[in-house]
Design a protein around this motif. Structure first.
Motif, PDB file in Angstrom:
ATOM      1  N   THR A 151      26.218  29.282  19.289  1.00  0.00           N
ATOM      2  CA  THR A 151      26.574  29.220  20.704  1.00  0.00           C
ATOM      3  C   THR A 151      27.160  30.547  21.177  1.00  0.00           C
ATOM      4  O   THR A 151      26.774  31.078  22.228  1.00  0.00           O
ATOM      5  CB  THR A 151      27.584  28.081  20.959  1.00  0.00           C
ATOM      6  OG1 THR A 151      27.012  26.845  20.532  1.00  0.00           O
ATOM      7  CG2 THR A 151      27.929  27.977  22.430  1.00  0.00           C
ATOM      8  N   PHE A 152      28.078  31.105  20.390  1.00  0.00           N
ATOM      9  CA  PHE A 152      28.623  32.413  20.751  1.00  0.00           C
ATOM     10  C   PHE A 152      27.547  33.502  20.644  1.00  0.00           C
ATOM     11  O   PHE A 152      27.547  34.471  21.416  1.00  0.00           O
ATOM     12  CB  PHE A 152      29.817  32.751  19.865  1.00  0.00           C
ATOM     13  CG  PHE A 152      31.104  32.101  20.306  1.00  0.00           C
ATOM     14  CD1 PHE A 152      31.783  32.571  21.414  1.00  0.00           C
ATOM     15  CD2 PHE A 152      31.623  31.018  19.629  1.00  0.00           C
ATOM     16  CE1 PHE A 152      32.963  31.973  21.846  1.00  0.00           C
ATOM     17  CE2 PHE A 152      32.804  30.406  20.041  1.00  0.00           C
ATOM     18  CZ  PHE A 152      33.468  30.883  21.156  1.00  0.00           C
ATOM     19  N   ALA A 153      26.628  33.331  19.700  1.00  0.00           N
ATOM     20  CA  ALA A 153      25.547  34.309  19.553  1.00  0.00           C
ATOM     21  C   ALA A 153      24.653  34.324  20.784  1.00  0.00           C
ATOM     22  O   ALA A 153      24.190  35.392  21.212  1.00  0.00           O
ATOM     23  CB  ALA A 153      24.723  34.002  18.298  1.00  0.00           C
ATOM     24  N   ILE A 154      24.381  33.151  21.373  1.00  0.00           N
ATOM     25  CA  ILE A 154      23.566  33.084  22.583  1.00  0.00           C
ATOM     26  C   ILE A 154      24.238  33.851  23.719  1.00  0.00           C
ATOM     27  O   ILE A 154      23.597  34.599  24.472  1.00  0.00           O
ATOM     28  CB  ILE A 154      23.328  31.617  22.997  1.00  0.00           C
ATOM     29  CG1 ILE A 154      22.404  30.918  21.994  1.00  0.00           C
ATOM     30  CG2 ILE A 154      22.742  31.531  24.401  1.00  0.00           C
ATOM     31  CD1 ILE A 154      21.012  31.491  21.918  1.00  0.00           C
ATOM     32  N   ALA A 155      25.552  33.673  23.859  1.00  0.00           N
ATOM     33  CA  ALA A 155      26.286  34.388  24.910  1.00  0.00           C
ATOM     34  C   ALA A 155      26.205  35.892  24.695  1.00  0.00           C
ATOM     35  O   ALA A 155      25.990  36.662  25.649  1.00  0.00           O
ATOM     36  CB  ALA A 155      27.738  33.932  24.937  1.00  0.00           C
ATOM     37  N   ARG A 156      26.366  36.328  23.447  1.00  0.00           N
ATOM     38  CA  ARG A 156      26.285  37.766  23.153  1.00  0.00           C
ATOM     39  C   ARG A 156      24.853  38.281  23.326  1.00  0.00           C
ATOM     40  O   ARG A 156      24.640  39.423  23.730  1.00  0.00           O
ATOM     41  CB  ARG A 156      26.757  38.030  21.723  1.00  0.00           C
ATOM     42  CG  ARG A 156      28.225  37.747  21.472  1.00  0.00           C
ATOM     43  CD  ARG A 156      29.118  38.619  22.349  1.00  0.00           C
ATOM     44  NE  ARG A 156      30.516  38.506  21.984  1.00  0.00           N
ATOM     45  CZ  ARG A 156      31.342  37.589  22.446  1.00  0.00           C
ATOM     46  NH1 ARG A 156      30.907  36.684  23.291  1.00  0.00           N
ATOM     47  NH2 ARG A 156      32.606  37.561  22.064  1.00  0.00           N
ATOM     48  N   LEU A 157      23.882  37.433  23.046  1.00  0.00           N
ATOM     49  CA  LEU A 157      22.485  37.810  23.229  1.00  0.00           C
ATOM     50  C   LEU A 157      22.206  38.112  24.698  1.00  0.00           C
ATOM     51  O   LEU A 157      21.535  39.097  25.037  1.00  0.00           O
ATOM     52  CB  LEU A 157      21.577  36.676  22.741  1.00  0.00           C
ATOM     53  CG  LEU A 157      20.083  36.955  22.633  1.00  0.00           C
ATOM     54  CD1 LEU A 157      19.811  38.025  21.590  1.00  0.00           C
ATOM     55  CD2 LEU A 157      19.334  35.679  22.284  1.00  0.00           C
ATOM     56  N   ALA A 158      22.739  37.261  25.583  1.00  0.00           N
ATOM     57  CA  ALA A 158      22.588  37.493  27.022  1.00  0.00           C
ATOM     58  C   ALA A 158      23.249  38.808  27.433  1.00  0.00           C
ATOM     59  O   ALA A 158      22.690  39.577  28.232  1.00  0.00           O
ATOM     60  CB  ALA A 158      23.194  36.324  27.804  1.00  0.00           C
TER      61      ALA A 158
END
Length: 424
Positions: A151-158
């Motif tokens: 979930t945190f990775a998705i935010a950082r991906l954005a």
């Protein structure tokens, strides 16, 4: 409009190669992506503009940019308490943060001297300070233990995808019009767009509906956090990581422009080359984000952070080589930025997940507030330190990278101690 955003997020959620992510995280990621496109226009070009266009010294620019950390401390303290408050909450804190950040970008667009640069930086630091505790708390509230790192990775991906696009577009814009001030205007517009996404698409998170018995007075909450020995050890090591990251955002662009010489011209890299280099850095981070997160999910948080620290040491070593080698400078810089990309994607999801696990649900805003203070402290140290080094003879400037590489040994030692007390 909210229904359409939720429907779009739910459709995105169904992708088989992604973990099950709360729809609100996808909406928030869209807003972060749009905002980071604007940030990409300024993040790596601001030091070049203020030094090479306005004629300020690298040291003064480092001090001015570092001053954002002063207001950032106040913003993070207030932002953490506001994010946890039942009367204010995450959503309103995010709206306040994006509005302040838009104003800061407009002030920086009009900057002509050191004083106005400091004022713009102070306003920017305040906006960033309000933003991060609430932003991290929103993602934490929408995550579960089994998908927290993803979930945190998705935010950082954005974030990284937006930055990569912004950097590339900024390079083309500078090549065409040569006016850096428009970059800050575009950044202000992106914050306004982010404000709209939060206003329309983000609801107050469920974790804010706290039972009366679970409520904690703000002062008591801060005292509880400051007595958490495990968290304080994490904070100590996290400051090292944020100092490292600050060098990518402020020192390296100017270092590439003024110190790493292209063999055929005996001049530093052109702005278009710098934009491509940092776009490569972010694109590689985007490619690596989910695979690296998936691999490191099998490891403890401290082991994942140790892996990140080792990559930081290698990356700084390659930067030192790029400034001292007789040839192939572009190759060494490209390798270094690729290594830094892996270092960052190894660090961010594990660090945020660890904070989430250490924090009680009703104190996540305060925990993430102190976590964000690490960034304020790291940038307060890192910006002036990097600026000072760039004003020195090149042999001293080059030695900065070796010192950073060697400092990773301290980081690893602290991580091993943290691992031991987490297991108690």
């Amino acid at each position: 409009m909210t229904f359409k955003l939720m429907k779009l997020a739910s459709q995105s959620q169904s992708s088989s190669w992604l973990p099950s992510i709360h729809p609100q995280v996808w909406i928030f990621a869209i807003g972060r992506f749009l905002s980071e496109v604007g940030t990409g226009f300024t993040l790596f070009y601001a030091p070049i503009f203020f030094v090479n266009q306005l004629g300020l010294s690298a040291t003064s620019v480092g001090v001015a940019l570092g001053s954002a950390s002063i207001s950032g401390i106040a913003g993070r303290i207030a932002g953490g308490s506001l994010a946890d408050s039942e009367y204010w909450g995450r959503r309103r804190t995010l709206l306040l943060a994006t509005a302040i950040s838009a104003i800061a970008s407009l002030v920086l667009a009009a900057t002509n001297n050191f004083t106005s640069l400091v004022i713009g930086s102070l306003i920017s630091g305040l906006g960033i300070g309000f933003y991060w505790p609430a932003a991290e708390a929103v993602v934490a509230d929408a995550s579960q233990i089994d998908n927290r790192r993803e979930t945190f990775a998705i935010a950082r991906l954005a974030d990284n995808l937006g930055l990569a696009i912004g950097i590339v577009l900024a390079g083309f814009l500078i090549a065409i019009i040569g006016n850096y001030r428009w970059l800050f205007v575009i950044d202000a517009i992106s914050f306004m767009v982010f404000f709209g996404v939060v206003y329309v698409g983000i609801a107050e998170t469920e974790q804010q509906q706290i039972e009366e018995s679970e409520k904690t007075e703000h002062f008591a909450a801060w005292m509880a956090v400051l007595s958490d020995r495990r968290f304080l050890v994490y904070i100590a090591v996290n400051i090292f990581f944020t100092i490292y990251i600050s060098q990518i955002h402020s020192t390296l662009p100017l270092y590439f422009k003024n110190f790493v010489l292209v063999e055929s011209t005996a001049k530093g890299f052109a702005e278009t080359t710098i934009s491509r280099l940092f776009a490569w850095h972010l694109v590689f981070a985007i490619i690596c984000q989910l695979p690296v997160t998936s691999i490191l999910k099998r490891c403890s948080h401290t082991l994942a952070l140790t892996v990140s620290a080792i990559f930081w040491a290698i990356g700084f070593g390659l930067i030192w080589v790029s400034g001292t080698a007789p040839s192939h400078h572009l190759l060494w810089v490209t390798l270094a930025l690729g290594v830094f990309a892996v270092a960052i994607v190894s660090y961010t999801p594990s660090a945020a997940s660890l904070v989430t696990e250490l924090a009680p649900k009703n104190q996540r805003g305060v925990y993430f507030s102190i976590n964000a203070l690490c960034w304020a402290i790291g940038y307060f140290i890192g910006h002036p330190l990097g600026g000072w080094a760039l004003d020195q003879p090149q042999n001293i400037t080059n030695s900065l990278w070796l010192c950073f590489s060697l400092s990773v040994a301290i980081t690893v030692v602290i991580l091993q101690y943290l691992n031991r007390i987490l297991a108690e």
